[in-house]
Design a protein around this motif. Structure first.
Motif, PDB file in Angstrom:
ATOM      1  N   ALA A 420     -13.625  14.641   3.020  1.00 17.60           N
ATOM      2  CA  ALA A 420     -12.800  15.466   3.894  1.00 17.60           C
ATOM      3  C   ALA A 420     -12.460  14.720   5.179  1.00 17.60           C
ATOM      4  CB  ALA A 420     -13.539  16.755   4.218  1.00 17.60           C
ATOM      5  N   ALA A 421     -11.290  15.014   5.701  1.00 17.89           N
ATOM      6  CA  ALA A 421     -10.847  14.371   6.938  1.00 17.89           C
ATOM      7  C   ALA A 421     -11.841  14.610   8.067  1.00 17.89           C
ATOM      8  CB  ALA A 421      -9.473  14.890   7.333  1.00 17.89           C
ATOM      9  N   GLY A 422     -11.996  13.601   8.909  1.00 16.51           N
ATOM     10  CA  GLY A 422     -12.852  13.739  10.074  1.00 16.51           C
ATOM     11  C   GLY A 422     -14.329  13.621   9.790  1.00 16.51           C
ATOM     12  N   SER A 423     -14.711  13.134   8.629  1.00 15.13           N
ATOM     13  CA  SER A 423     -16.122  13.063   8.250  1.00 15.13           C
ATOM     14  C   SER A 423     -16.743  11.713   8.619  1.00 15.13           C
ATOM     15  CB  SER A 423     -16.278  13.283   6.736  1.00 15.13           C
ATOM     16  OG  SER A 423     -15.883  14.580   6.367  1.00 15.13           O
ATOM     17  N   THR A 424     -18.032  11.778   8.923  1.00 19.26           N
ATOM     18  CA  THR A 424     -18.839  10.569   9.067  1.00 19.26           C
ATOM     19  C   THR A 424     -19.841  10.570   7.922  1.00 19.26           C
ATOM     20  OG1 THR A 424     -18.581  10.500  11.466  1.00 19.26           O
ATOM     21  CG2 THR A 424     -20.448   9.304  10.521  1.00 19.26           C
ATOM     22  N   ILE A 425     -19.650   9.628   6.982  1.00 21.83           N
ATOM     23  CA  ILE A 425     -20.438   9.627   5.734  1.00 21.83           C
ATOM     24  C   ILE A 425     -21.542   8.583   5.843  1.00 21.83           C
ATOM     25  CG2 ILE A 425     -20.334   9.279   3.246  1.00 21.83           C
ATOM     26  CD1 ILE A 425     -18.884  11.794   4.264  1.00 21.83           C
ATOM     27  N   THR A 426     -22.772   9.048   5.707  1.00 18.10           N
ATOM     28  CA  THR A 426     -23.931   8.162   5.804  1.00 18.10           C
ATOM     29  C   THR A 426     -24.750   8.130   4.528  1.00 18.10           C
ATOM     30  OG1 THR A 426     -25.291   9.931   6.714  1.00 18.10           O
ATOM     31  CG2 THR A 426     -24.099   8.538   8.292  1.00 18.10           C
ATOM     32  N   LYS A 427     -24.440   9.025   3.584  1.00 15.63           N
ATOM     33  CA  LYS A 427     -25.225   9.117   2.351  1.00 15.63           C
ATOM     34  C   LYS A 427     -24.302   8.996   1.141  1.00 15.63           C
ATOM     35  CE  LYS A 427     -28.562  12.274   4.477  1.00 15.63           C
ATOM     36  NZ  LYS A 427     -29.173  13.630   4.408  1.00 15.63           N
ATOM     37  N   GLN A 428     -24.892   8.700   0.014  1.00 20.12           N
ATOM     38  CA  GLN A 428     -24.149   8.556  -1.231  1.00 20.12           C
ATOM     39  C   GLN A 428     -23.410   9.849  -1.574  1.00 20.12           C
ATOM     40  OE1 GLN A 428     -26.390   6.980  -4.473  1.00 20.12           O
ATOM     41  NE2 GLN A 428     -24.919   7.622  -6.045  1.00 20.12           N
ATOM     42  N   VAL A 429     -22.186   9.674  -2.089  1.00 22.25           N
ATOM     43  CA  VAL A 429     -21.390  10.805  -2.568  1.00 22.25           C
ATOM     44  C   VAL A 429     -21.241  10.647  -4.073  1.00 22.25           C
ATOM     45  CG1 VAL A 429     -19.200  12.043  -2.398  1.00 22.25           C
ATOM     46  CG2 VAL A 429     -20.167  10.913  -0.364  1.00 22.25           C
ATOM     47  N   GLY A 430     -21.563  11.694  -4.847  1.00 22.79           N
ATOM     48  CA  GLY A 430     -21.537  11.626  -6.301  1.00 22.79           C
ATOM     49  C   GLY A 430     -20.152  11.801  -6.886  1.00 22.79           C
ATOM     50  N   GLU A 431     -20.056  11.658  -8.222  1.00 22.69           N
ATOM     51  CA  GLU A 431     -18.783  11.770  -8.908  1.00 22.69           C
ATOM     52  C   GLU A 431     -18.151  13.141  -8.684  1.00 22.69           C
ATOM     53  OE1 GLU A 431     -18.720  10.732 -13.003  1.00 22.69           O
ATOM     54  OE2 GLU A 431     -19.779   8.819 -12.714  1.00 22.69           O
ATOM     55  N   LYS A 432     -16.898  13.107  -8.321  1.00 21.08           N
ATOM     56  CA  LYS A 432     -16.054  14.304  -8.167  1.00 21.08           C
ATOM     57  C   LYS A 432     -16.595  15.287  -7.145  1.00 21.08           C
ATOM     58  CE  LYS A 432     -14.157  13.908 -12.822  1.00 21.08           C
ATOM     59  NZ  LYS A 432     -13.890  14.557 -14.119  1.00 21.08           N
TER      60      LYS A 432
END
Length: 453
Positions: A420-432
């Protein structure tokens, strides 16, 4: 015959008004003396000798990869004096070709014509006829047209000054005679120097055949004494390279506004707009289009790729049918697969970007392994540096990354995921999966704005 090739590079070059040696000034992105050494190295069965003097340490350090024999000429007293310093190293049964570190555009084909005429009893002289021979040594011939001497400008009579055939300084002499001639040189002349050109009269006296060869053009034997002459040779080299590119199927929208400072190879139907600079080794595939004001260095560009204006590409590989720019920067280690798109104000570094993936604008993608058909929204950055080490961001196929996203490496985004817009991602994101990481929004009523003090 085996050959000694002597490159004279000991001059002070005071008119350059420079802190470093004249012969290290560049033409076409390469030091003049390195251009001469490169050309000389193409001649078979040759041993290189480099004569250095003023700021010789700089020259020696810059040219050490050529494995030339370095000969020092302290307190230089002319070209003959320089050859006398090299004399102990010359091969007894060969010939010596004399070149100059500040005459960078001499062609290997011209030198090959000279070496083809070399024999143990032949001296080969490179001469040229000039409309204005002022400053050059004149070629004196007898009634039968045989060369008998070279007379320097300051020592020439009025009739000799009218001669238009001049000495370029480049000659090829058999060593069995040259050693004797060098030992016999004197400095009884207006300059008080030992002229190498005096060996011409000695050769005529000793019955040695003196034959002449002419270069294809005057620029080939033009020397550099100041920055005006340096600029003139730069333009001449660029003109020659532009003609070569067009003869090989490239369209240059203005041949006078291109700079090739290395090696540029083009396929057919390449189009290059104005003010583009190419450094190092650059390869352009068929149908490549390059907009104005681009800078490409050490890169390979695949067929039918379009590079728009003001784009910088350095040490990168670009696939076929890619779309890059305007105002994009591909830093070292970037690899774009076919049909990838890098838009305006996007910077990449050590990033592999898969087929059909798009990074359209205002983003930084570094230390990244990105799959196919990924869409990266505006303002996305990979946070690859923790202040000490670099870390990898992995993005699988068919991922959608919303605008203004920060991917904090090391992190993995699996296939088909959405950020999603504006996110800070620090962890794994799974399929779909859909990942969003935003602070909770709080609205305050009647909040007083700051006022200027």
């Amino acid at each position: 015959m085996t050959q000694d090739i002597v490159i004279l590079a000991a001059g002070k070059g005071s008119r350059m008004k420079s802190a470093f040696s004249k012969v290290l000034h560049k033409v076409g992105g390469k030091a003049m003396v390195r251009r001469v050494l490169t050309t000389a190295s193409t001649l078979p069965e040759s041993k290189l000798h480099l004569v250095v003097g003023h700021q010789g340490e700089q020259v020696e350090a810059n040219c050490q990869d050529f494995s030339a024999n370095i000969v020092w000429q302290d307190n230089p007293q002319g070209t003959g004096d320089a050859l006398r310093r090299v004399a102990p190293y010359l091969q007894a049964d060969g010939a010596t070709l004399t070149l100059y570190g500040d005459v960078p555009l001499i062609r290997a084909s011209t030198l090959a014509k000279m070496t083809a005429l070399s024999t143990p009893n032949t001296l080969v002289l490179l001469t040229i006829a000039l409309d204005n021979p002022t400053g050059y040594g004149r070629i004196v011939r007898d009634a039968q047209g045989k060369v008998t001497a070279i007379v320097e400008q300051k020592d020439a009579s009025p009739s000799q000054l009218a001669i238009t055939e001049v000495n370029t300084g480049i000659l090829l002499a058999p060593n069995n005679h040259l050693q004797t001639w060098l030992a016999a040189l004197t400095n009884n002349n207006a300059q008080g120097e030992y002229y190498l050109t005096d060996v011409i009269a000695m050769a005529a006296r000793d019955g040695v055949d003196i034959v002449t060869v002419n270069p294809d053009n005057a620029a080939e034997v033009a020397g550099v004494n100041d920055r005006v002459q340096l600029a003139a040779l730069e333009r001449e080299l660029q003109h020659q390279q532009a003609i070569h590119l067009m003869q090989n199927g490239a369209t240059l929208l203005d041949p006078s506004r291109i700079d090739v400072r290395g090696e540029l190879t083009t396929g057919h139907d390449v189009v290059i707009d104005v003010n583009c600079v190419f450094e190092g080794k650059v390869v352009l595939g068929n149908g490549v289009e390059i907009g104005p004001n681009c800078h490409l260095k050490d890169c390979i560009i695949g067929d039918n790729t379009v590079i728009k204006s003001h784009t910088l590409i350095d040490d990168s590989q670009v696939g076929e049918s890619c779309d890059i720019g305007p105002f994009a920067r591909l830093r070292p280690g970037t690899q774009l697969s076919n049909k990838a798109k890098i838009g305006n104000f996007v910077e990449t570094k050590k990033a592999r970007i898969g087929e059909g993936s798009k990074v359209n604008h205002l983003s930084y993608i570094g230390d990244t392994d990105m799959g196919a058909n990924v869409n990266v929204g505006a303002g996305t950055i990979t946070c690859n540096y923790d202040g000490v080490n670099k870390h990898l961001t992995q993005v699988a196929d068919n991922v959608f990354i919303g605008s203004n996203t920060s991917l904090v490496a090391p992190v993995q985004i699996a296939e088909g995921a959405t950020i999603a817009a504006g996110s800070t991602i620090t962890k794994q994101v799974g399929e779909k999966q859909l990942a969003f990481a935003r602070a909770r929004q709080t609205n305050k009523d009647n909040w007083p704005r700051p006022v200027k003090k």
